[in-house]
Design an enzyme around this catalytic site. Structure first.
Site, PDB file in Angstrom:
ATOM      1  N   ASP A  15       0.811  -1.222   0.000  1.00  0.00           N
ATOM      2  CA  ASP A  15       0.000   0.000   0.000  1.00  0.00           C
ATOM      3  C   ASP A  15       0.843   1.272   0.000  1.00  0.00           C
ATOM      4  O   ASP A  15       0.474   2.282   0.594  1.00  0.00           O
ATOM      5  CB  ASP A  15      -0.968   0.016   1.208  1.00  0.00           C
ATOM      6  N   LYS A  18       1.583   2.185  -5.078  1.00  0.00           N
ATOM      7  CA  LYS A  18       2.099   1.626  -6.338  1.00  0.00           C
ATOM      8  C   LYS A  18       1.158   1.914  -7.500  1.00  0.00           C
ATOM      9  O   LYS A  18       1.594   2.231  -8.607  1.00  0.00           O
ATOM     10  CB  LYS A  18       2.306   0.099  -6.188  1.00  0.00           C
ATOM     11  N   GLY A  42      -4.534  -4.357  -3.685  1.00  0.00           N
ATOM     12  CA  GLY A  42      -5.558  -3.355  -3.961  1.00  0.00           C
ATOM     13  C   GLY A  42      -4.818  -2.105  -4.373  1.00  0.00           C
ATOM     14  O   GLY A  42      -4.155  -1.481  -3.547  1.00  0.00           O
ATOM     15  N   HIS A  43      -4.831  -1.788  -5.656  1.00  0.00           N
ATOM     16  CA  HIS A  43      -4.042  -0.676  -6.181  1.00  0.00           C
ATOM     17  C   HIS A  43      -4.974   0.454  -6.623  1.00  0.00           C
ATOM     18  O   HIS A  43      -5.832   0.248  -7.475  1.00  0.00           O
ATOM     19  CB  HIS A  43      -3.179  -1.142  -7.361  1.00  0.00           C
TER      20      HIS A  43
END
Ligand code: GDP
Ligand code: IMO
Ligand code: MG
Length: 434
Positions: A15, A18, A42-43
């Site tokens: 996190d 990215k 989770g991006h």
């Protein structure tokens, strides 16, 4: 020839922002490839007032000319992929076989993997890892076990898939009943669901390793999008409180099928402080008012699970280690704006154990390490509108300079807000950026 490719990896516990930098750098790349992890990632990408959270589909998807690749090293959950595809298309983002390729050799996350993840965590009680419950560990477990693995190539061939699911599910039913007293799963319902999912994704499936090697040979530029963070690496992280894949730049060749020479320029992502979700050591954790302030200002709640993230100061000892692991050429420092308004900011510069200096970060020996901090003056100004280093208040610049010195790498980019344009190009050597 020196590779023009770029690899983006997280240098903390995930996190680090990215998604945002991958979206930015994909503007000058032809391919964006995921090589590790799965829907545990989770991006986030924020474009104008639109916020996207991607779990499996690479963050190059917002650039029409980019081909996005889900590599062989990914734990591929077709339920998430299809949901994500549909949601993106519903929001006007074009995703089709022309710009999304899925490796036939990727391992498929099955419903029993997710079930096993949850059952195993529940049975561990206080000793649980704190996984995302996405079935990641059990899926990679079956990959290593081989005979119980299902790959994307199997998923898209109903004649292979149906008998395979029946065989493996029978084994899992026995194990789950014995270990967790679980009721048997409805195997035929899984067969029907996964045959349909296979049909949906089939047009995207190919040998992505061949595709990437050919593209590189033809002079195309590939951006490798890391998942998780290096301290969660299965070999080099704080085991067993880690994920189950190789998330440093060392995972790029095995997880995508390119040669180590094609990893390219490695950009190490750091946030201006530290966060961690789930269990495990976190020397600079601030389980106090400072940690709460950082959590609220940075909206530090998981993109995948919504869990509150544990927050603490920047740890230069840990980041020096992870930057070395991945051969990081330059850093990208994000969420600097979150620190605005603090009277002072701290950086861990060394560890001690029982008074003695601990020279090296040792992920296998974290018990009793105490961080020693350097304290820097804070800054009060809102920096979210700054677009040049010179625009930042002097104390914020001093903080960036100190991070650079302590980690021993130049800071290429500074992110001062979640939106695509809230980025300062500082010492980056990535060619071609606008
Ligand atoms: P990733 O997993 O590394 O892609 O990071 P996540 O998306 O899980 O978490 C980063 C969060 O911070 C997301 O909500 C981003 O939109 C947000 N973000 C990224 N960069 C910045 C920044 O510089 N400032 C602020 N305030 N938020 C940021
Ligand atoms: P991105 O790509 C933060 C953490 C989980 C847990 C451990 C193992 O968004 O940075 P797993 O489900 O992988 O078996 O969980 O790893 N974890 C992450 N933490 N960001 C991530 O991804 C993560 N992926 C896994 O919280 O501690
Ligand atoms: Mg994330």
């Amino acid at each position: 020839m020196i590779s023009r490719n770029v690899t983006v990896v997280g240098l903390q516990w995930g996190d680090e922002g990215k998604g945002k930098i991958v979206d930015a750098l994909s503007d000058v790349c032809d391919y964006v490839a995921r090589f590790c992890g799965g829907a545990n990632a989770g991006h986030s990408v924020v474009i104008g007032d639109q916020k996207f959270a991607l779990h499996l589909i690479p963050c190059g998807v917002f650039r029409p000319r980019v081909v996005n690749v889900i590599g062989n090293g990914v734990a591929f959950d077709p339920t998430v992929a299809v949901k994500e595809l549909t949601a993106l298309q519903g929001r006007g983002v074009e995703v089709g076989p022309g710009n999304l390729a899925i490796s036939a050799a990727a391992n498929v996350v099955m419903p029993y993997h997710k079930q096993q993840d949850s059952l195993s965590e529940a049975s561990l009680g206080d000793g649980k890892i704190g996984t995302t419950s996405r079935g990641i560990g059990p899926c990679y477990g079956d990959k290593a076990n081989r005979s119980t693995a299902i790959r994307v190539a199997d998923l898209i061939d109903p004649d292979v898939l149906a008998p395979k699911i029946r065989t493996v599910a029978a084994i899992k039913n026995k194990i789950f009943a014995a270990l967790y007293n679980a009721a048997p799963m409805d195997v035929e319902a899984i067969v029907a669901e996964y045959v349909e999912l296979g049909r949906r994704i089939k047009p995207h499936v190919t040998n992505t390793g061949t595709m990437l090697r050919k593209a590189i040979a033809a002079g195309k530029r590939v951006l490798f999008e890391g998942g998780q963070g290096s301290l969660l690496d299965v070999d080099h992280g704080t085991f067993p409180f880690v994920t189950s894949s190789s998330v440093t730049s060392c995972g790029v060749p095995t997880g995508s099928g390119v040669s180590p020479a094609d990893v390219g320029q490695v950009v190490g992502l750091i946030k201006a402080y530290s966060t961690r979700v789930g269990g495990g050591p976190f020397p600079t954790e601030q389980d106090n008012a400072i940690g709460n302030t950082i959590r609220e200002r940075g909206r530090e709640y998981g993109t995948t699970t919504g869990r509150p993230r544990r927050c603490g100061w920047f740890d230069a000892v840990a980041v020096r280690y992870t930057a070395d692991l991945s051969g990081v050429a330059e850093l990208s420092l994000s969420l600097l704006d979150v620190l605005s308004g603090l009277d002072e900011v701290k950086i861990a510069v060394r560890y001690r154990r029982g008074g003695a200096v601990v020279e090296d970060f040792d992920a296998a020996s974290m018990d009793g390490v105490e961080p020693e901090y350097e304290t820097l003056p804070g800054w009060s100004q809102d920096i979210t509108a700054c677009r040049r280093f010179e625009d930042l208040p002097p104390m914020a610049r001093a903080y960036v300079d100190r991070v650079e010195q302590l980690v021993g790498r130049p800071v290429g980019f500074i992110s001062v807000g979640p939106e695509r344009t809230q980025t300062i190009h500082h010492h980056t050597k990535i060619e071609g950026l606008r």
